[in-house]
Motif scaffolding. Structure first.
Motif, PDB file in Angstrom:
ATOM      1  N   ILE A   9       0.975  -1.100   0.098  1.00 51.46           N
ATOM      2  CA  ILE A   9       0.101  -0.053  -0.113  1.00 51.46           C
ATOM      3  C   ILE A   9       0.796   1.222  -0.087  1.00 51.46           C
ATOM      4  O   ILE A   9       1.916   1.298   0.981  1.00 51.46           O
ATOM      5  CB  ILE A   9      -1.034   0.191   1.128  1.00 51.46           C
ATOM      6  CG1 ILE A   9      -1.940  -1.230   1.295  1.00 51.46           C
ATOM      7  CG2 ILE A   9      -1.888   1.303   1.335  1.00 51.46           C
ATOM      8  CD1 ILE A   9      -2.711  -1.328   2.424  1.00 51.46           C
ATOM      9  N   LYS A  13      -0.578   6.210  -4.725  1.00 48.13           N
ATOM     10  CA  LYS A  13      -0.741   5.070  -5.870  1.00 48.13           C
ATOM     11  C   LYS A  13      -1.852   4.296  -5.616  1.00 48.13           C
ATOM     12  O   LYS A  13      -2.482   3.772  -4.717  1.00 48.13           O
ATOM     13  CB  LYS A  13       0.348   4.123  -5.592  1.00 48.13           C
ATOM     14  CG  LYS A  13       0.660   3.047  -6.720  1.00 48.13           C
ATOM     15  CD  LYS A  13       1.837   2.169  -6.374  1.00 48.13           C
ATOM     16  CE  LYS A  13       1.713   1.199  -7.443  1.00 48.13           C
ATOM     17  NZ  LYS A  13       3.010   0.221  -7.017  1.00 48.13           N
ATOM     18  N   ARG A  14      -3.005   4.646  -6.689  1.00 49.58           N
ATOM     19  CA  ARG A  14      -4.163   4.125  -6.838  1.00 49.58           C
ATOM     20  C   ARG A  14      -4.943   4.358  -5.685  1.00 49.58           C
ATOM     21  O   ARG A  14      -5.661   3.374  -5.110  1.00 49.58           O
ATOM     22  CB  ARG A  14      -4.122   2.416  -7.024  1.00 49.58           C
ATOM     23  CG  ARG A  14      -3.709   2.002  -8.411  1.00 49.58           C
ATOM     24  CD  ARG A  14      -4.267   2.214  -9.490  1.00 49.58           C
ATOM     25  NE  ARG A  14      -5.476   1.831  -9.493  1.00 49.58           N
ATOM     26  CZ  ARG A  14      -6.205   0.604 -10.035  1.00 49.58           C
ATOM     27  NH1 ARG A  14      -5.315  -0.311 -10.791  1.00 49.58           N
ATOM     28  NH2 ARG A  14      -7.574   0.363 -10.050  1.00 49.58           N
ATOM     29  N   LYS A  17      -4.873   2.350  -2.518  1.00 46.35           N
ATOM     30  CA  LYS A  17      -5.402   0.829  -2.480  1.00 46.35           C
ATOM     31  C   LYS A  17      -4.227  -0.167  -2.375  1.00 46.35           C
ATOM     32  O   LYS A  17      -3.117  -0.109  -2.983  1.00 46.35           O
ATOM     33  CB  LYS A  17      -6.084   0.881  -3.574  1.00 46.35           C
ATOM     34  CG  LYS A  17      -7.587   1.565  -3.784  1.00 46.35           C
ATOM     35  CD  LYS A  17      -8.370   1.044  -4.972  1.00 46.35           C
ATOM     36  CE  LYS A  17      -9.576   1.980  -4.961  1.00 46.35           C
ATOM     37  NZ  LYS A  17     -10.307   1.708  -6.354  1.00 46.35           N
ATOM     38  N   CYS A  19      -1.812  -3.057  -3.832  1.00 47.12           N
ATOM     39  CA  CYS A  19      -1.627  -3.162  -5.135  1.00 47.12           C
ATOM     40  C   CYS A  19      -0.436  -4.440  -4.992  1.00 47.12           C
ATOM     41  O   CYS A  19       0.289  -4.367  -4.026  1.00 47.12           O
ATOM     42  CB  CYS A  19      -1.079  -1.960  -5.812  1.00 47.12           C
ATOM     43  SG  CYS A  19      -2.280  -0.574  -6.326  1.00 47.12           S
ATOM     44  N   ARG A  24       0.584  -1.216 -10.989  1.00 51.91           N
ATOM     45  CA  ARG A  24      -0.432  -0.464 -10.357  1.00 51.91           C
ATOM     46  C   ARG A  24      -1.781  -1.365 -10.484  1.00 51.91           C
ATOM     47  O   ARG A  24      -2.800  -0.691 -10.533  1.00 51.91           O
ATOM     48  CB  ARG A  24      -0.516   0.603 -11.525  1.00 51.91           C
ATOM     49  CG  ARG A  24       0.494   1.606 -11.257  1.00 51.91           C
ATOM     50  CD  ARG A  24       0.245   2.889 -12.179  1.00 51.91           C
ATOM     51  NE  ARG A  24      -0.606   3.808 -11.898  1.00 51.91           N
ATOM     52  CZ  ARG A  24      -0.735   4.579 -10.806  1.00 51.91           C
ATOM     53  NH1 ARG A  24       0.176   4.736 -10.109  1.00 51.91           N
ATOM     54  NH2 ARG A  24      -2.048   5.126 -10.530  1.00 51.91           N
ATOM     55  N   SER A  26      -4.560  -3.182  -8.575  1.00 51.17           N
ATOM     56  CA  SER A  26      -4.855  -3.464  -7.175  1.00 51.17           C
ATOM     57  C   SER A  26      -5.361  -4.887  -7.001  1.00 51.17           C
ATOM     58  O   SER A  26      -5.780  -5.573  -7.735  1.00 51.17           O
ATOM     59  CB  SER A  26      -5.952  -2.527  -7.205  1.00 51.17           C
ATOM     60  OG  SER A  26      -7.174  -2.704  -7.576  1.00 51.17           O
ATOM     61  N   TYR A  28      -8.213  -5.395  -5.607  1.00 46.74           N
ATOM     62  CA  TYR A  28      -9.677  -5.384  -5.896  1.00 46.74           C
ATOM     63  C   TYR A  28      -9.753  -5.768  -7.460  1.00 46.74           C
ATOM     64  O   TYR A  28     -10.528  -6.243  -7.952  1.00 46.74           O
ATOM     65  CB  TYR A  28     -10.077  -3.824  -5.791  1.00 46.74           C
ATOM     66  CG  TYR A  28     -11.489  -3.696  -6.336  1.00 46.74           C
ATOM     67  CD1 TYR A  28     -12.735  -3.968  -5.381  1.00 46.74           C
ATOM     68  CD2 TYR A  28     -11.674  -3.144  -7.632  1.00 46.74           C
ATOM     69  CE1 TYR A  28     -13.823  -3.912  -5.949  1.00 46.74           C
ATOM     70  CE2 TYR A  28     -13.138  -2.927  -7.910  1.00 46.74           C
ATOM     71  CZ  TYR A  28     -14.165  -3.204  -7.275  1.00 46.74           C
ATOM     72  OH  TYR A  28     -15.483  -3.013  -7.657  1.00 46.74           O
ATOM     73  N   ASP A  29      -8.785  -4.972  -8.414  1.00 48.70           N
ATOM     74  CA  ASP A  29      -8.614  -5.574  -9.763  1.00 48.70           C
ATOM     75  C   ASP A  29      -8.727  -7.135 -10.090  1.00 48.70           C
ATOM     76  O   ASP A  29      -9.516  -7.633 -10.490  1.00 48.70           O
ATOM     77  CB  ASP A  29      -7.430  -4.973 -10.605  1.00 48.70           C
ATOM     78  CG  ASP A  29      -7.584  -3.245 -10.634  1.00 48.70           C
ATOM     79  OD1 ASP A  29      -8.791  -2.961 -10.615  1.00 48.70           O
ATOM     80  OD2 ASP A  29      -6.435  -2.741 -10.657  1.00 48.70           O
ATOM     81  N   CYS A  58      -3.153 -12.143  -3.631  1.00 44.77           N
ATOM     82  CA  CYS A  58      -4.302 -11.290  -3.498  1.00 44.77           C
ATOM     83  C   CYS A  58      -5.484 -12.034  -2.753  1.00 44.77           C
ATOM     84  O   CYS A  58      -6.091 -11.173  -2.136  1.00 44.77           O
ATOM     85  CB  CYS A  58      -4.658 -11.012  -5.032  1.00 44.77           C
ATOM     86  SG  CYS A  58      -3.700  -9.776  -5.889  1.00 44.77           S
TER      87      CYS A  58
END
Length: 75
Positions: A9, A13-14, A17, A19, A24, A26, A28-29, A58
């Protein structure tokens, strides 16, 4: 899994969030792609800068966050 080796974190950057390190992308992505039915193989094909271990990191990060949520009983 030690997800801390793969997730960072960084302020600015984003929007702060979590990552995947040195990207870049995340958490979440990645979770969104998995939730929408993409396989790990498909993600790796579309994003060659990722590794399978980072995708698992993740998931581990999300599981750890879920484990630490506070549950408030209904009244």
């Amino acid at each position: 899994m030690n997800y801390q080796a793969h997730i960072e974190i960084t302020s600015g950057k984003r929007s702060g969030k979590p990552c995947v390190k040195d990207t870049r992308i995340s958490v979440y992505d990645v979770l969104g792609w998995l939730a929408n039915g993409m396989s790990t193989t498909e993600i790796l094909e579309d994003f060659p800068e990722l590794s399978a271990e980072q995708i698992h990191a993740c998931l581990a990060y999300a599981a750890d966050r879920e484990h630490h949520l506070t549950v408030i009983p209904a009244a």
